[in-house]
Design a protein around this motif. Structure first.
Motif, PDB file in Angstrom:
ATOM      1  N   ALA A   1      11.932  -9.121  17.786  1.00 41.38           N
ATOM      2  CA  ALA A   1      12.148  -8.833  19.208  1.00 41.38           C
ATOM      3  C   ALA A   1      11.870  -7.370  19.541  1.00 41.38           C
ATOM      4  O   ALA A   1      12.651  -6.725  20.224  1.00 41.38           O
ATOM      5  CB  ALA A   1      13.565  -9.218  19.632  1.00 41.38           C
ATOM      6  N   ALA A   2      10.743  -6.867  19.040  1.00 40.82           N
ATOM      7  CA  ALA A   2      10.347  -5.476  19.305  1.00 40.82           C
ATOM      8  C   ALA A   2      11.457  -4.498  18.920  1.00 40.82           C
ATOM      9  O   ALA A   2      11.756  -3.569  19.651  1.00 40.82           O
ATOM     10  CB  ALA A   2       9.943  -5.300  20.770  1.00 40.82           C
ATOM     11  N   THR A   3      12.080  -4.730  17.778  1.00 44.61           N
ATOM     12  CA  THR A   3      13.158  -3.943  17.151  1.00 44.61           C
ATOM     13  C   THR A   3      14.528  -4.160  17.791  1.00 44.61           C
ATOM     14  O   THR A   3      15.521  -3.597  17.333  1.00 44.61           O
ATOM     15  CB  THR A   3      12.864  -2.420  17.125  1.00 44.61           C
ATOM     16  N   ALA A   4      14.619  -5.003  18.820  1.00 45.38           N
ATOM     17  CA  ALA A   4      15.885  -5.184  19.532  1.00 45.38           C
ATOM     18  C   ALA A   4      16.941  -5.891  18.688  1.00 45.38           C
ATOM     19  O   ALA A   4      18.138  -5.664  18.886  1.00 45.38           O
ATOM     20  CB  ALA A   4      15.658  -5.957  20.829  1.00 45.38           C
ATOM     21  N   ILE A   5      16.525  -6.738  17.740  1.00 47.38           N
ATOM     22  CA  ILE A   5      17.505  -7.450  16.913  1.00 47.38           C
ATOM     23  C   ILE A   5      18.280  -6.466  16.043  1.00 47.38           C
ATOM     24  O   ILE A   5      19.513  -6.466  16.014  1.00 47.38           O
ATOM     25  CB  ILE A   5      16.811  -8.522  16.052  1.00 47.38           C
ATOM     26  N   GLY A   6      17.571  -5.628  15.325  1.00 44.72           N
ATOM     27  CA  GLY A   6      18.235  -4.664  14.457  1.00 44.72           C
ATOM     28  C   GLY A   6      19.026  -3.632  15.235  1.00 44.72           C
ATOM     29  O   GLY A   6      20.178  -3.311  14.896  1.00 44.72           O
TER      30      GLY A   6
END
Length: 323
Positions: free
Chosen positions: A70-75
Motif C-alpha cells: 500500500a505504498a508503504t502505508a501498511i508498515g
C-alpha cells in the motif's frame, strides 16, 4: 530551618539529578525496526546497517521487520499504532513521509502527528540516466531533443507518484519542456526498458544506475544533490548543469510512535548520532551511493512540511496521482 525541611530539600535535589526511569531501563528487550519495503532495496540496506550498529550500542537486538504494501502505508500505519515505548521504530524513505501524504488522503498515519521524529539518517541522490537511443551526451542535449519532440520524450517511472515521476515533472517544469511518463513496476523493469530503448531516460539511485553506466549500456547525464557522487565522479551535478531547482534527493528517516517518552528519544538520538558518525557506516553507505546524515527532530519535521507543500504543488500542476 527544621531538619525535616533539610531532608526534603536533599531528596528533591537527588530526584532532580537522577535520570528518568525510562532512560535507566531502556532498552530491556529487543527493538523492532519496521521497514515498509521488501528486503533488498535502498531502505532495507540502510535499516540493516543501522540496526547492527545501534544494537551494539543499545546492548539489545534490533530486529528488522519488512512490512511492504500500500505504498508503504501498511508498515507506517502499524508503527503509528504501536505502543509508544521505543520498542517499535520505523525507518523509511521520503516517499512515506512527504510524497505519499502529499498525494493521498485517508492514510492510516499522519507523517507529522503520528510519530515522534528522531532523525534523517541518510540521503540518496538520484542519477539522470539516458538510453543510447536518446543520443544525448549531456542534460542540455537531452532537453534540446525534448524541445524538438512534439509529444515530449518518454521517460520511465516506478509507477505514478513515484520519486522518478516527480523528478521528471520537476525537470520538465524547470526546463520548460514536455515529457511523457511511462510507468514500470519498479527499478529493474524500468532500467530494462531504458536499456532496450523503450524510453529515452529515467531517474534511479546512483547504486542502481552505476553498474549499467560502467558497462556502457546507459549514459549518466547528471546527479541530484549538492555534490558529485563517489560512484560516478565524472558526472556533473544538477547545479553544474544549471538545474538546481529541479534537484530531487530522496532520504531516509527514523521515527517512533507519537508520545514516546522523551528520555527514550534522547537515548536513541544519542546512540544514533554515534552510529551515523561511524567510519564503517559512512563508507558502507557511500559504497551504495548514499550519503550519511544526521538531521534532528526539528529539521526532520521542517523537511516534511516543506516537501509536502512542494509535492502537492507539483502534483497538481503535472496531474500526478498515485496508482
Amino acid at each position: 530551618m527544621k531538619p525535616v525541611s533539610l531532608l526534603a530539600m536533599a531528596a528533591a535535589a537527588l530526584v532532580a539529578v537522577l535520570p528518568p526511569a525510562a532512560a535507566q531501563s531502556y532498552p530491556s528487550k529487543a527493538v523492532t525496526l519496521v521497514v515498509p519495503f521488501p528486503p533488498g532495496g535502498g531502505t532495507d540496506i540502510v535499516a540493516r546497517l543501522v540496526a547492527v550498529k545501534l544494537a551494539a550500542r543499545l546492548g539489545q537486538a534490533v530486529v528488522v521487520e519488512n512490512k511492504p504494501g500500500a505504498a508503504t502505508a501498511i508498515g507506517a500505519g502499524a508503527v503509528a499504532k504501536a505502543a509508544p515505548d521505543g520498542y517499535t521504530l520505523l525507518l523509511s524513505g521520503s516517499s512515506t513521509y512527504s510524497i505519499v501524504p502529499a498525494l493521498r488522503a485517508g492514510l492510516p498515519y499522519d507523517p507529522l502527528a503520528s510519530f515522534s521524529h528522531i532523525a534523517v539518517v541518510a540521503k540518496a541522490p538520484l542519477v539522470l540516466l539516458a538510453s543510447p537511443a536518446a543520443q544525448a551526451a549531456s542534460t542540455d542535449e537531452l532537453l534540446k531533443r525534448a524541445k524538438a519532440t512534439p509529444d515530449g520524450l518518454m521517460f520511465a517511472t516506478f509507477g505514478n507518484g513515484s520519486g522518478p515521476h516527480f523528478a521528471g515533472a520537476m525537470l520538465a517544469d524547470a526546463a520548460h519542456v514536455k515529457f511523457t511518463a511511462i510507468p514500470y513496476k519498479g527499478s529493474a523493469p524500468a532500467l530494462t526498458g531504458l536499456i532496450g530503448g523503450e524510453v529515452a531516460f529515467t531517474f534511479d539511485t546512483v547504486a542502481a544506475g552505476a553498474p549499467h553506466v560502467r558497462a556502457g549500456k546507459l549514459k549518466a547525464l547528471a546527479v541530484t544533490g549538492d555534490k558529485r557522487s563517489e560512484l560516478l565522479p565524472e558526472v556533473p551535478t544538477y547545479a553544474e548543469a544549471g538545474l538546481a531547482k529541479a534537484s530531487l534527493v530522496s532520504w531516509y528517516g527514523l521515527v517512533a510512535p507519537a508520545k514516546t517518552p522523551e528520555a527514550v528519544l534522547s537515548r536513541l538520538t544519542q546512540e544514533l548520532t554515534a552510529v551515523m558518525a561511524d567510519t564503517e557506516v559512512r563508507k558502507t553507505l557511500a559504497a551504495n551511493g548514499l550519503d550519511a546524515a544526521m538531521l534532528g527532530r526539528e529539521a526532520f519535521q521542517q523537511l516534511i512540511r516543506k516537501e509536502m507543500a512542494e509535492f502537492k504543488d507539483i502534483a497538481q500542476r503535472a496531474s500526478i496521482t498515485l496508482d
